[in-house]
Design a protein around this motif. Structure first.
Motif, short mmCIF file in Angstrom:
data_model
loop_
_atom_site.label_atom_id
_atom_site.label_comp_id
_atom_site.label_asym_id
_atom_site.label_seq_id
_atom_site.Cartn_x
_atom_site.Cartn_y
_atom_site.Cartn_z
N UNK A 7 -0.97 -4.27 -14.19
CA UNK A 7 -1.96 -3.27 -13.50
C UNK A 7 -3.35 -4.05 -13.50
N UNK A 8 -3.81 -3.86 -12.38
CA UNK A 8 -5.18 -4.51 -12.02
C UNK A 8 -6.27 -3.36 -11.87
N UNK A 9 -7.13 -3.55 -12.57
CA UNK A 9 -8.17 -2.33 -12.65
C UNK A 9 -9.35 -2.82 -12.07
N UNK A 10 -10.33 -1.87 -11.62
CA UNK A 10 -11.34 -2.17 -10.93
C UNK A 10 -12.64 -2.09 -11.63
N UNK A 11 -13.50 -2.20 -11.21
CA UNK A 11 -15.22 -1.91 -11.65
C UNK A 11 -15.92 -3.10 -11.48
N UNK A 12 -15.35 -4.20 -11.28
CA UNK A 12 -16.06 -5.70 -11.19
C UNK A 12 -16.43 -6.03 -9.78
N UNK A 13 -17.04 -6.97 -9.61
CA UNK A 13 -17.71 -7.29 -8.41
C UNK A 13 -16.71 -8.14 -7.58
N UNK A 14 -16.38 -7.82 -6.11
CA UNK A 14 -15.43 -8.23 -5.60
C UNK A 14 -16.10 -9.97 -5.05
N UNK A 15 -15.04 -10.54 -5.00
CA UNK A 15 -15.28 -11.87 -4.55
C UNK A 15 -16.12 -12.02 -3.04
N UNK A 16 -16.62 -13.10 -3.05
CA UNK A 16 -17.55 -13.13 -1.61
C UNK A 16 -16.68 -13.28 -0.57
N UNK A 17 -15.47 -14.04 -0.82
CA UNK A 17 -14.67 -14.29 0.17
C UNK A 17 -13.30 -13.71 -0.04
N UNK A 18 -13.19 -12.41 0.15
CA UNK A 18 -11.89 -11.60 -0.06
C UNK A 18 -10.55 -12.26 0.27
N UNK A 20 -9.91 -15.68 0.99
CA UNK A 20 -9.80 -16.63 0.12
C UNK A 20 -9.07 -16.34 -1.25
N UNK A 21 -9.91 -15.09 -1.76
CA UNK A 21 -9.42 -14.52 -3.16
C UNK A 21 -7.94 -14.07 -2.89
N UNK A 22 -7.43 -13.54 -1.61
CA UNK A 22 -5.90 -12.95 -1.58
C UNK A 22 -5.14 -14.01 -1.44
N UNK A 23 -5.59 -15.11 -0.75
CA UNK A 23 -4.67 -16.15 -0.53
C UNK A 23 -4.43 -17.08 -1.98
N UNK A 24 -5.56 -16.92 -3.07
CA UNK A 24 -5.12 -17.35 -4.14
C UNK A 24 -4.17 -16.53 -4.94
N UNK A 25 -4.49 -15.08 -4.77
CA UNK A 25 -3.58 -14.29 -5.50
C UNK A 25 -2.16 -14.52 -5.15
N UNK A 26 -2.00 -14.58 -3.52
CA UNK A 26 -0.44 -14.84 -3.27
C UNK A 26 0.02 -16.25 -3.46
#
Length: 99
Positions: A7-18, A20-26
């Motif tokens: 389960x991925x919780x929120x509350x932190x700061x989103x990455x500057x490059x969403x 690129x972050x999504x590509x890292x996650x995938x």
């Protein structure tokens, strides 16, 4: 093998490059290979429903989830330790018990 929910919780700061972050996650999900049961999905706004009514506050700020299979909770936690989402907020890991 049991199934575990990440389960991925929120509350932190989103990455500057969403993107690129999504590509890292995938790439991370792909790297888990056959352990992935459901790569998951991002979640939108939620409501908390109790016997007293409905609230927009009081939830755990759940942003998404994935389902993996592993030999133990410790093995599933080890998978989560390399999750790119950790730069945003915690990842909670729990066994999905059969009913």
């Amino acid at each position: 093998m049991a199934e575990y929910i990440m389960a991925y919780h929120g509350g932190g700061e989103m990455p500057e490059d969403p993107e690129a972050h999504q590509a890292e996650f995938m790439a991370w999900i792909a790297g888990l290979g056959d352990a992935v049961v459901n790569p998951g999905t991002p979640l939108g706004p939620s409501r908390v429903v109790t016997s007293e009514g409905v609230s927009e506050e009081g939830g755990v700020n759940l942003m998404g989830f994935s389902v993996v299979k592993a030999d133990s909770l410790e093995a599933a936690v080890e998978m989560a330790r390399s999750c790119p989402f950790l730069v945003i907020a915690p990842v909670e890991v729990a066994e999905a018990k059969q009913m």
